[in-house]
Design an enzyme around this catalytic site. Structure first.
Site, PDB file in Angstrom:
ATOM      1  CB  ALA A   6     -49.788 -54.376 -31.834  1.00 31.92           C
ATOM      2  CE  LYS A   7     -53.675 -61.612 -28.880  1.00 34.13           C
ATOM      3  NZ  LYS A   7     -52.721 -62.480 -28.145  1.00 34.13           N
ATOM      4  CB  VAL A   8     -48.398 -57.970 -35.143  1.00 31.14           C
ATOM      5  CG1 VAL A   8     -48.163 -58.061 -36.643  1.00 31.14           C
ATOM      6  CG2 VAL A   8     -48.512 -56.516 -34.706  1.00 31.14           C
ATOM      7  CE1 TYR A  58     -49.119 -64.590 -29.940  1.00 29.64           C
ATOM      8  CE2 TYR A  58     -49.215 -62.606 -31.293  1.00 29.64           C
ATOM      9  CZ  TYR A  58     -49.429 -63.247 -30.081  1.00 29.64           C
ATOM     10  OH  TYR A  58     -49.935 -62.543 -29.017  1.00 29.64           O
TER      11      TYR A  58
END
Length: 312
Positions: free
Chosen positions: A155-157, A161
């Site tokens: 998932a691009k949480v 990042y």
């Protein structure tokens, strides 16, 4: 944003200067959100912006939302149309980058995912190359890639990042262009914000999904193009650090990075220290595909403006 007059926020198109959130917003304080990066490519001959694999990006965003217990009030088709409409409203006739962000918008103190308001913002802005695409010098990071049982890498949480930021800054401040991250077990995972491919003894390899990678849209694109157009079947497997030093070619890829060949790792040349032939061929093919110039892959390109007469 140099020419983005509008954004889309919580159900309406608004002037970009109104696109603000409170400092008390949950997603800002705790990183409880997810996002996508979507490129649109300008085709001068067609006078068209093509949004590349737009549906696949939103399918992944909806999967990320499911992991974060975010419920968006939009269908996949509505998200596709909102994206095209935003580019049209901004009259953008150039390469653009769309960033949809779904996040917890409640203004409360307390770390959790449930019983919170879910909000959505979409921006569109001009964008060139994210990283150098003519030869990167990379360093293996001392920061390990986050584990799926810590913060799911698939998932691009938003908050995840920070892991990438540690690696990217360490690399840049040590004189490299980009970082390569390892898993806690010491296997190659990905760059700070890119998937990675290696050419080893004529075989194209990339870390398996189990190596805490983001399942990249560009990664999938390369695997399909390499097989269909160049005859390379990609092998997904564990990759050891020292294979980075002995590979014939290495390249990073991602929506932002596109296809970025690597010419050295930890001061060791990759191959002969120059951009390899496979990397060059894939770059050329990729840029034709994303700009709608390859008829076999036109279904990957969503046109923003009125349909044009297609060139042979």
């Amino acid at each position: 944003m140099t020419n983005a007059q509008e954004i889309f926020m919580n159900g309406e198109f608004i002037p970009s200067e109104r696109g603000v959130i409170s400092v008390r917003t949950h997603g800002f304080a705790y990183g409880t959100g997810c996002f996508e990066g979507i490129r649109g490519y300008w085709n001068e001959e067609d006078q068209q912006v093509y949004l590349f694999r737009l549906r696949e990006h939103y399918e992944r965003l909806l999967r990320s939302c499911k992991i974060l217990q975010i419920d968006l009030p939009y269908t996949l088709e509505q998200l596709v149309e909102i994206s095209a409409e935003l580019v049209r409203r901004n009259n953008q006739r150039e390469d653009v980058y769309l960033r949809p962000v779904a996040y917890k918008g409640s203004q409360v103190i307390g770390v959790r995912l449930h019983d919170l308001q879910d909000d959505f913002i979409l921006t569109s802005e001009p964008m060139g190359n994210y990283v150098e695409i003519s030869g990167l010098r990379c360093g293996v990071s001392s920061w390990r890639r986050i584990d799926d049982n810590a913060i799911p890498a698939r998932a691009k949480v938003c908050g995840a990042y920070v892991n990438s930021a540690f690696a990217k800054s360490e690399a840049a401040q040590n004189g490299f262009d980009e970082a390569i991250m390892l898993t806690n077990e010491g296997h190659v995972s990905e760059g700070s914000a890119e998937n990675i491919f290696l050419l080893i003894n004529g075989e194209l390899v990339t870390p398996a999904p189990s190596e805490n990678i983001l399942l990249g849209i560009t990664r999938d694109t390369i695997m399909k193009l390499a097989q269909r157009e160049l005859g390379y079947v990609t092998r997904e497997r564990q990759i050891d650090r020292t294979e980075l030093y002995t590979a014939d070619e290495i390249f990073l890829c991602g929506t932002g990075a596109q296809i970025a060949p690597v010419v050295s790792v930890d001061h060791r040349p990759v191959g002969d220290g120059k951009v390899g032939q496979l990397g060059k061929k894939l770059q050329e093919l990729y840029f034709d595909v994303v700009r709608g110039k390859h008829a076999d892959y036109k279904d990957w390109c969503t046109p923003v403006y009125a349909e044009v007469t297609q060139h042979s």
